[in-house]
Design an enzyme around this catalytic site. Structure first.
Site, PDB file in Angstrom:
ATOM      1  N   GLN A  91     -10.714  -4.915 -13.685  1.00  0.00           N
ATOM      2  CA  GLN A  91     -10.753  -4.311 -12.354  1.00  0.00           C
ATOM      3  C   GLN A  91     -11.519  -2.999 -12.428  1.00  0.00           C
ATOM      4  O   GLN A  91     -11.223  -2.139 -13.257  1.00  0.00           O
ATOM      5  CB  GLN A  91      -9.327  -4.062 -11.843  1.00  0.00           C
ATOM      6  N   THR A  92     -12.511  -2.837 -11.553  1.00  0.00           N
ATOM      7  CA  THR A  92     -13.332  -1.622 -11.561  1.00  0.00           C
ATOM      8  C   THR A  92     -13.056  -0.714 -10.370  1.00  0.00           C
ATOM      9  O   THR A  92     -13.377   0.468 -10.424  1.00  0.00           O
ATOM     10  CB  THR A  92     -14.835  -1.971 -11.591  1.00  0.00           C
ATOM     11  N   VAL A  93     -12.492  -1.246  -9.289  1.00  0.00           N
ATOM     12  CA  VAL A  93     -12.105  -0.443  -8.129  1.00  0.00           C
ATOM     13  C   VAL A  93     -10.597  -0.619  -7.957  1.00  0.00           C
ATOM     14  O   VAL A  93     -10.126  -1.749  -7.814  1.00  0.00           O
ATOM     15  CB  VAL A  93     -12.852  -0.896  -6.847  1.00  0.00           C
ATOM     16  N   HIS A  97      -8.745  -6.690  -4.465  1.00  0.00           N
ATOM     17  CA  HIS A  97      -9.832  -7.422  -3.831  1.00  0.00           C
ATOM     18  C   HIS A  97     -10.175  -8.636  -4.674  1.00  0.00           C
ATOM     19  O   HIS A  97      -9.730  -8.773  -5.809  1.00  0.00           O
ATOM     20  CB  HIS A  97     -11.066  -6.537  -3.670  1.00  0.00           C
ATOM     21  N   HIS A  99     -13.662 -11.496  -5.405  1.00  0.00           N
ATOM     22  CA  HIS A  99     -15.076 -11.791  -5.204  1.00  0.00           C
ATOM     23  C   HIS A  99     -15.231 -13.266  -4.879  1.00  0.00           C
ATOM     24  O   HIS A  99     -14.640 -14.116  -5.543  1.00  0.00           O
ATOM     25  CB  HIS A  99     -15.876 -11.488  -6.483  1.00  0.00           C
TER      26      HIS A  99
END
Length: 134
Positions: A91-93, A97, A99
């Site tokens: 997870q980068t944010v 969410h 994709h």
């Protein structure tokens, strides 16, 4: 405040794809392939573990609708749905969410992990540790 919160609030411009009372979806600025959409929960929950079951259902309902639209508009050979949690889970944010990623043969996208292949008894031992409610 995460970049997704800023997008949802209209503070940062984006190419919006879908919005309802719980979900906001937009074209990923990093388009891995044309048609790559990010589907985010509007409420700023960090991971899937921080969502309610109803929110999770709303997120995946929207992803289902968007995947169908991506398939119709971009006619990919396949579609990958990716949802990651915490940095160790990619997870980068820190805002839940997923994709919706249209895929094509030889598009250069990879996702791999080393398989451990435990035997059936080991799998049953692992399964017994879980307490999943119906």
């Amino acid at each position: 405040m995460t970049v997704f919160e800023k997008l949802i609030a209209g503070e940062v411009p984006c190419a919006k794809v879908f919005e309802d009372s719980e979900v906001f979806a937009f074209m990923d600025a990093g388009q891995v392939n044309p048609g790559h959409v990010v589907v985010a929960l509007k409420r700023p929950a960090e991971t899937i573990l921080d969502m309610t079951e109803e929110e999770a259902a709303a997120l995946f309902r929207a992803a289902h609708r968007i995947a169908r639209a991506v398939d119709e508009a971009f006619t990919p050979s396949g579609i990958t749905i990716l949802q990651a949690n915490r940095p160790a889970g990619w997870q980068t944010v820190p805002h839940v969410h997923l994709h919706v990623l249209p895929r094509h043969e030889d598009d250069g996208v990879t996702l791999g992990w080393p398989r451990k292949n435990p035997d059936l008894d080991q799998l049953r031992t692992l399964a017994a540790r879980l307490r999943v409610q119906a």
